[in-house]
Design a protein around this motif. Structure first.
Motif, mmCIF file in Angstrom:
data_model
loop_
_atom_site.group_PDB
_atom_site.id
_atom_site.type_symbol
_atom_site.label_atom_id
_atom_site.label_comp_id
_atom_site.label_asym_id
_atom_site.label_seq_id
_atom_site.Cartn_x
_atom_site.Cartn_y
_atom_site.Cartn_z
ATOM 1 N N TYR A 138 0.834 -1.206 0.000
ATOM 2 C CA TYR A 138 0.000 0.000 0.000
ATOM 3 C C TYR A 138 0.870 1.259 0.000
ATOM 4 N N GLN A 139 1.967 1.229 0.733
ATOM 5 C CA GLN A 139 2.867 2.383 0.751
ATOM 6 C C GLN A 139 3.498 2.599 -0.623
ATOM 7 N N TRP A 140 3.809 1.504 -1.312
ATOM 8 C CA TRP A 140 4.340 1.607 -2.683
ATOM 9 C C TRP A 140 3.338 2.319 -3.588
ATOM 10 N N LEU A 141 2.073 1.939 -3.494
ATOM 11 C CA LEU A 141 1.047 2.569 -4.320
ATOM 12 C C LEU A 141 0.900 4.057 -3.984
ATOM 13 N N ARG A 142 0.994 4.387 -2.698
ATOM 14 C CA ARG A 142 0.840 5.784 -2.289
ATOM 15 C C ARG A 142 1.960 6.661 -2.827
ATOM 16 N N THR A 143 3.144 6.111 -2.958
ATOM 17 C CA THR A 143 4.327 6.927 -3.266
ATOM 18 C C THR A 143 4.835 6.749 -4.689
ATOM 19 N N LEU A 144 4.076 6.075 -5.545
ATOM 20 C CA LEU A 144 4.508 5.905 -6.930
ATOM 21 C C LEU A 144 4.613 7.250 -7.630
ATOM 22 N N PRO A 145 5.677 7.450 -8.407
ATOM 23 C CA PRO A 145 5.723 8.655 -9.240
ATOM 24 C C PRO A 145 4.511 8.688 -10.167
ATOM 25 N N GLU A 146 4.062 9.892 -10.490
ATOM 26 C CA GLU A 146 2.828 10.030 -11.253
ATOM 27 C C GLU A 146 2.871 9.286 -12.578
ATOM 28 N N ASP A 147 4.019 9.344 -13.293
ATOM 29 C CA ASP A 147 4.087 8.687 -14.597
ATOM 30 C C ASP A 147 4.026 7.167 -14.471
ATOM 31 N N VAL A 148 4.542 6.630 -13.360
ATOM 32 C CA VAL A 148 4.486 5.182 -13.129
ATOM 33 C C VAL A 148 3.078 4.782 -12.702
ATOM 34 N N CYS A 149 2.490 5.571 -11.815
ATOM 35 C CA CYS A 149 1.138 5.267 -11.320
ATOM 36 C C CYS A 149 0.122 5.324 -12.455
ATOM 37 N N ARG A 150 0.344 6.215 -13.413
ATOM 38 C CA ARG A 150 -0.585 6.360 -14.523
ATOM 39 C C ARG A 150 -0.655 5.094 -15.375
ATOM 40 N N GLY A 151 0.362 4.254 -15.306
ATOM 41 C CA GLY A 151 0.381 3.014 -16.074
ATOM 42 C C GLY A 151 -0.436 1.892 -15.467
ATOM 43 N N ILE A 152 -1.006 2.115 -14.264
ATOM 44 C CA ILE A 152 -1.850 1.116 -13.610
ATOM 45 C C ILE A 152 -3.302 1.499 -13.829
ATOM 46 N N GLY A 153 -4.060 0.649 -14.493
ATOM 47 C CA GLY A 153 -5.458 0.922 -14.766
ATOM 48 C C GLY A 153 -6.364 -0.021 -13.999
ATOM 49 N N MET A 154 -7.186 0.528 -13.111
ATOM 50 C CA MET A 154 -8.149 -0.278 -12.377
ATOM 51 C C MET A 154 -9.434 -0.355 -13.199
ATOM 52 N N LYS A 155 -9.900 -1.580 -13.466
ATOM 53 C CA LYS A 155 -10.981 -1.817 -14.417
ATOM 54 C C LYS A 155 -12.131 -2.585 -13.774
ATOM 55 N N ARG A 156 -13.237 -2.641 -14.507
ATOM 56 C CA ARG A 156 -14.331 -3.541 -14.130
ATOM 57 C C ARG A 156 -13.843 -4.983 -14.264
ATOM 58 N N VAL A 157 -14.407 -5.862 -13.450
ATOM 59 C CA VAL A 157 -14.011 -7.263 -13.564
ATOM 60 C C VAL A 157 -14.448 -7.838 -14.908
ATOM 61 N N SER A 158 -15.526 -7.327 -15.475
ATOM 62 C CA SER A 158 -15.965 -7.798 -16.788
ATOM 63 C C SER A 158 -14.958 -7.449 -17.872
ATOM 64 N N ALA A 159 -14.161 -6.398 -17.648
ATOM 65 C CA ALA A 159 -13.162 -6.003 -18.637
ATOM 66 C C ALA A 159 -11.864 -6.778 -18.485
ATOM 67 N N VAL A 160 -11.621 -7.340 -17.297
ATOM 68 C CA VAL A 160 -10.359 -8.031 -17.035
ATOM 69 C C VAL A 160 -10.489 -9.546 -17.178
ATOM 70 N N ASN A 161 -11.605 -10.100 -16.715
ATOM 71 C CA ASN A 161 -11.723 -11.553 -16.573
ATOM 72 C C ASN A 161 -12.373 -12.264 -17.748
ATOM 73 N N GLU A 162 -12.843 -11.521 -18.733
ATOM 74 C CA GLU A 162 -13.500 -12.192 -19.843
ATOM 75 C C GLU A 162 -13.260 -11.442 -21.142
ATOM 76 N N LEU A 163 -13.614 -12.083 -22.251
ATOM 77 C CA LEU A 163 -13.469 -11.486 -23.570
ATOM 78 C C LEU A 163 -14.803 -11.018 -24.131
ATOM 79 N N TYR A 164 -15.854 -11.787 -23.887
ATOM 80 C CA TYR A 164 -17.136 -11.498 -24.506
ATOM 81 C C TYR A 164 -17.873 -10.392 -23.766
ATOM 82 N N GLY A 165 -18.767 -9.719 -24.480
ATOM 83 C CA GLY A 165 -19.608 -8.703 -23.858
ATOM 84 C C GLY A 165 -19.017 -7.311 -23.865
#
Length: 638
Positions: free
Chosen positions: A362-389
């Motif tokens: 959690y501390q790593w996430l809090r202190t990530l440089p902005e350009d590095v943090c921008r590369g992490i995308g939090m998504k819906r589970v429907s977008a990560v766990n499946e292809l259809y829909g």
């Protein structure tokens, strides 16, 4: 913005007049204080029915008994804090004491925590992760409560750790013609801020409460030690990962071992190959197993400690963008300089639907440089766990050469996996996203699924094989069989006939159980006479594995805690010692032998460890025996 939990509950109850059908995120995003306030209010009022729909209700370890209590007490106090808000409904479930007007339905449980709870077992919902939003719509959820992070100006909120189901659930509920559920947010100043698709305007939520401090710690998963079997599994698994590909991993010691192997492959390739040779892995001299030139794209429902390390060393760095045409040009090798510049500027290298880990994570996430943090995308589970829909064409391009790694408890020689429950019907954890990823591996042309498991387990002093002939419960059916990995190697069983699958699975089983598996298969007419395991599989023993990996353990290439530890140095010694003692005293005869050995072994000179266990100056016969047992265990595991 409210500053009182009671005021938030007043507002919620005023807005919803009848039964409460409340959804709450799994894991870290669950607002413990808000839920406890709601539970306390409804518990006192039987006229208000509460149906809570959730998963993975995190609960710190209990105090335990005897030596376990001596170790766990100080650790739990330090790691979780004295003020950690244990969920009231979880404590009631463990006692089978939920009142009749309150019902809790979970689709994934903290592993093994509810085996003794009839109420939890009866209300478990067996669902694929991607089907949960639909089920919440079917149940008519009328409120969703969630922990959030708040931007510095207070104008934006971040779903941060749990973008998994909230958006999908709202869509599913509204699609059924039901009112949009009441959205209630509890602000936690300790929750890392993640922007992008995780961030919403503050008025996205109907009620926002920011309780005054002091604020309890976020739930931190204690990192577990990685043993020889775990490391062997991780190194075998690492040989399946292709440069420029896509990576999904689960959680636990097996995933930690895999991540460490990938780190070593990238940062010290010569040592990595020496470990593979010691394990008799045929990929030891494969030129394709060099350092990662292009890097990997991470696409996993859960972002955890292992991904943190892979990002830090540069293994996870292949970026993707949500542009089909650009990704097509990249895939075909026709990307222009402008394409590559945009990919670098806007691309994301890691997608997840929720995250969970240690305080360091959690501390790593809090202190990530902005350009590095921008590369992490939090998504819906429907977008990560499946292809259809969704945007299947785009996701197929992004998820090239995908490798999906998950753990299971038991596998059959015919290729089925048991990951979530027991054959008596009781649920250990849940299906979660495992089926999603296994199915996706078969849907993508260049993807593979790998299920990892230890070859044996020991309980009550009895050793049994985790590769069995058959089992009374199945999580992954045999027709989806793919890679299985134990400490003794990889069984590639995708598309094999039953007879060939049996032979391949027996070859990665512990040598003590191979003949029994093959004899059973012949007896049932599933294996022809004369089929035997390869000659080298006769050496599938813990002793052989320990000897093979001992030099790397001594050299420090295979540390006990490859991703860091939440235990102090002395606690790390004690974890190993107490584990040895627990195994050795699992039977009555084992206890007698251990006590006799302890009494004749002499005094322990590890005063620091005995002091940590409050046994430096034992009082009475019981404490003196405990001190001797701990001393014996420390000597045997030094």
């Amino acid at each position: 913005m409210l500053d009182s939990l009671d005021a938030a509950i007043d507002a919620l109850l005023a807005r919803i007049g009848g039964p409460l059908h409340v959804g709450a995120p799994l894991g870290l995003g669950k607002p413990h204080r808000l839920l406890n306030a709601l539970y306390a209010r409804v518990e006192r009022d039987p006229s208000r029915r509460l149906h809570l729909y959730t998963a993975l209700s995190l609960d710190p370890p209990g105090k335990g008994k005897g030596l376990e209590a001596r170790f766990l007490g100080p650790f739990v106090q330090r790691h979780f804090g004295d003020d950690f808000p244990r969920l009231a409904y979880v404590q009631a479930l463990k006692r089978n004491a939920l009142p009749p007007h309150i019902e809790v339905e979970e689709f994934y449980m903290q592993s093994g925590a509810m085996l003794g709870s009839a109420q939890a077992q009866q209300h478990y919902a067996s669902l694929n992760y991607t089907h949960v939003a639909r089920a919440l719509g079917d149940r008519g959820v009328n409120a969703i409560v969630q922990k959030v992070a708040r931007s510095a100006d207070g104008m934006r909120l971040s779903l941060s750790c749990n973008t998994d189901l909230t958006f999908d659930a709202i869509d599913a509920i509204v699609a059924r013609g039901l009112p949009r559920p009441l959205l209630v947010a509890e602000v936690d100043p300790g929750l890392p801020w993640l922007g992008g698709s995780a961030a919403v305007d503050a008025d996205f939520f109907d009620i926002v409460v920011s309780p005054p401090g002091p604020h309890p710690k976020l739930f931190g998963l204690p990192r577990q030690p990685v043993n020889d079997a775990d490391y062997a599994i991780g190194f075998h698994a690492s040989t399946l990962v292709l440069d420029g590909g896509t990576l999904q991993i689960g959680i636990g010691a097996l995933a930690d071992a895999l991540c460490h192997a990938l780190v070593l492959r990238h940062t010290d390739n010569a040592e990595y190959r020496r470990v593979l040779r010691a394990l008799l892995n045929t990929g030891a001299d494969d030129p394709a197993l060099g350092p990662f030139a292009e890097g990997l794209y991470g696409c996993s429902e859960m972002i955890n400690e292992g991904f943190r390390r892979l990002v830090e060393v540069g293994v996870i760095r292949r970026k993707v963008v949500d542009d089909v045409e650009l990704m097509q040009r990249v895939d075909a090798g026709r990307a222009s300089d402008d394409d590559l510049a945009r990919l670098e500027r806007e691309g994301e290298y890691l997608h997840g639907a929720f995250y969970l880990g240690s305080p360091d994570f959690y501390q790593w996430l809090r202190t990530l440089p902005e350009d590095v943090c921008r590369g992490i995308g939090m998504k819906r589970v429907s977008a990560v766990n499946e292809l259809y829909g969704g945007n299947e064409a785009l996701e197929r391009l992004q998820r090239r050469r995908a490798r999906f790694f998950n753990s299971c408890m038991i596998a059959t020689v015919l290729g089925a996996a048991i990951s979530d429950g027991l054959e008596d019907g009781r649920v250990v954890s849940g299906v979660g996203g495992q089926y999603n990823f296994v199915a996706m591996a078969h849907a993508l042309p260049d993807a593979r699924s790998a299920l990892m498991l230890r070859a044996t387990r020991e309980a009550g002093g009895r050793l049994t094989s985790n590769i069995v002939w058959n089992y009374g419960h199945t999580t992954i059916p045999r027709h989806l069989r793919d890679f299985y990995i134990t400490e003794y190697g990889i069984a590639d069983v995708r598309g094999l006939s039953d007879g060939d699958c049996i032979a391949a699975m027996a070859a990665v089983a512990d040598a003590r159980f191979q003949s029994g598996l093959l004899d059973t298969a012949r007896r049932h007419g599933k294996l022809r006479d004369g089929v035997a395991v390869p000659e080298e599989a006769a050496g599938n023993t813990p002793e052989h594995l320990r000897t093979a990996l001992a030099p790397f353990r001594t050299a420090g290439s295979l540390p006990d805690y490859p991703l860091g530890s939440d235990f102090t140095t002395v606690e790390q010694r004690l974890v190993k010692a107490l584990g040895w003692l627990k195994t050795g005293t699992a039977t009555r005869s084992g206890k007698v032998r251990a006590v006799l050995a302890a009494l004749t072994a002499g005094r322990c000179d590890d005063a620091e460890a005995l002091g940590r266990m409050q046994l430096a100056e034992p009082r009475g016969l019981g404490e003196r025996i405990e001190a001797r047992l701990v001393g014996l265990a420390l000597k045997r595991t030094a």
